[in-house]
Design an enzyme around this catalytic site. Structure first.
Site, short mmCIF file in Angstrom:
data_model
loop_
_atom_site.label_atom_id
_atom_site.label_comp_id
_atom_site.label_asym_id
_atom_site.label_seq_id
_atom_site.Cartn_x
_atom_site.Cartn_y
_atom_site.Cartn_z
N CYS A 115 33.42 144.56 31.66
CA CYS A 115 32.43 145.59 30.90
C CYS A 115 33.33 146.22 29.90
O CYS A 115 32.76 146.79 29.03
CB CYS A 115 31.99 146.55 31.96
SG CYS A 115 33.40 147.37 32.91
N HIS A 349 33.75 151.84 35.33
CA HIS A 349 32.84 151.16 34.44
C HIS A 349 32.86 151.57 33.10
O HIS A 349 32.74 152.69 33.00
CB HIS A 349 31.48 150.93 35.18
CG HIS A 349 30.46 150.40 34.51
ND1 HIS A 349 30.72 148.83 34.50
CD2 HIS A 349 29.25 150.53 34.03
CE1 HIS A 349 29.66 148.53 33.90
NE2 HIS A 349 28.86 149.37 33.30
#
Length: 459
Positions: A115, A349
């Site tokens: 990510c 994330h």
């Protein structure tokens, strides 16, 4: 049997419950009573009797508290059942990945823990000048080629998201290890600068577009002689410990530093002496990337930790006011952010918030999912209303005319110098276009194969 299991009857006449409690009604001589078992042996059964038996007539109930026996009330159930059934037996329908048009926002597939890379690739893709430079580059380096192919598929491809597997392989990244977004940014930019340096067309693009310069001047407190050195950066670090605003962190980063004690300056004339170090931002690049120092080392715990405090940042920032410069080209507009979600610096994330160059609308790129973000528009509207109703300092209106936002997740900020023109839609090079065509053909094969299997099940 009803596929959904929502009905309490099967379409078999012998299994239907008898309804002897209903009042009898008058029947014409041409009509056979449905509740009379004699009709089963009759040769005169027609459409009216079958419609009544299987509840094919229109339902007059306006509000249902449960499943209805009237087949006409099950409109839409068949489509839902089919979608569910096909998904269970065939998996995801590839048509859901079919892009409506070239203007659609495109996501990137997360290969495990990539990510951080996806977020920064989105930032670069939505910088049309960078995308054009990537397409203009001509070389055979695998990283440069795979980056070019990826950006081409994002621009002209047929799918709503793209898998960056080939680029990850070229970069030698481990898909199961999450890296720091800022560290990856410096790694990628350094590679691209070296890779493109020998190209006559884009050789100077990376330093011209992203590189800034800090001037460090150290003055000996005894002899007053000074020494100077210039340091280049592609991401300006901003200390946010105990700060609430981006400008406060920037100001501290540029404040004078007093060198005393064990940090004394080694003067060429006087030896070890106390000194003062001035820091000045000397070059303002067209695209300025700032890294908030959220991940710090805790000496007492002996480990890194994340600063979780919210930081307020402006949509328009005048660096000239912070640096004491009268240069006219120091006003920047916020165009992208990289957000880190999570409480630990060892995981979490990353997502990107991006401003469209044409519409100036904001959206979030979270791997394959790309959605609109409303908070930035609300901030601009709020500031516009405040400026209209209040007699503010005119300069303040210029610096902060589009409002502010605050976030405990913002990690990297990308500001673009006001007046920097975006590039027209870049032309995809021939080799990259061939890759786009090839991938589109593969996707079409996948679509056709799925539809054939689905049609076989429907039959």
């Amino acid at each position: 049997q009803c596929l959904e299991g929502c009905c309490r009857w099967t379409v078999m006449a012998a299994d239907r419950p008898r309804r002897d409690t209903k009042p009898k009604r008058e029947v014409s001589k041409d009509e056979v009573m449905v509740d009379d078992d004699a009709w089963m042996d009759s040769d005169s059964i027609g459409v009216p009797q079958l419609e009544r038996l299987y509840k094919l007539v229109e339902c007059n109930i306006k509000t249902h508290k449960g499943p209805c026996e009237h087949v006409t009330c099950l409109k839409g159930f068949a489509a839902i059942s089919e979608t569910k059934y096909l998904k269970e037996h065939l998996g995801e329908n590839p048509v859901d990945r079919l892009r409506d048009g070239k203007g659609d926002k495109v996501g990137l597939y997360n290969l495990g823990s990539t990510c951080y890379m996806n977020s920064l690739l989105q930032v670069l893709f939505h910088d049309s000048n960078f995308r054009k430079a990537s397409f203009d580059w001509s070389g055979d380096n695998p990283v440069g080629l795979q980056l070019q192919y990826l950006l081409a598929r994002m621009q002209d491809g047929t799918e709503t998201y793209v898998q960056p597997r080939e680029l990850v392989a070229a970069l030698g990244l481990a898909t199961n290890i999450q890296q720091d977004a800022d560290e990856f940014w410096n790694f990628l930019i350094a590679n691209l600068e070296s890779m493109w340096a020998s190209d006559m067309t884009v050789g100077g693009f990376i330093p011209d577009h992203f590189r800034g310069h800090l001037l460090y001047e150290t003055i000996c407190s005894k002899c007053k002689q000074s020494s100077r050195r210039t340091e280049a950066f592609y991401g300006l670090p901003v200390n946010i410990q105990g700060k609430g605003r981006l400008e406060d962190g920037l100001q501290q980063s540029l404040d004078d530093e007093h060198l005393t004690g064990g940090d004394r300056y080694d003067c060429n004339t006087c030896g070890k002496q106390d000194a003062v170090r001035h820091v000045t931002l000397k070059r303002f690049p067209p695209v300025l990337v700032m890294k908030l120092m959220r991940f710090v080392y805790n000496v007492q715990k002996g480990e890194r930790e994340k600063i979780k405090g919210a930081i307020s940042y402006p949509h328009v920032l005048d660096l000239g006011r912070l640096c004491g410069s009268d240069a006219p080209d120091t006003v920047y507009e916020l165009t992208a952010l990289v957000m880190h979600k999570g409480s630990s610096c060892y995981g979490g994330h990353y997502v990107a918030h991006l401003r469209d160059e044409s519409s100036r609308e904001w959206f979030q790129a979270d791997d394959t999912e790309v959605t609109e973000v409303k908070d930035y528009q609300k901030a601009r509207n709020r500031k516009a209303k405040e400026a209209k109703n209040a007699q503010d300092d005119p300069m303040e209106g210029v610096v902060d005319e589009e409002g502010r936002n605050s976030s405990s997740e913002v990690y990297m900020l990308v500001y673009t110098k006001r007046g920097t023109p975006p590039a027209p839609q870049p032309q995809v090079p021939q080799q990259a276009h061939a890759i786009v065509t090839e991938k589109a053909a593969e996707f079409q094969v996948e679509l056709t194969a799925y539809e054939k299997r689905a049609e076989k099940i429907r039959q």
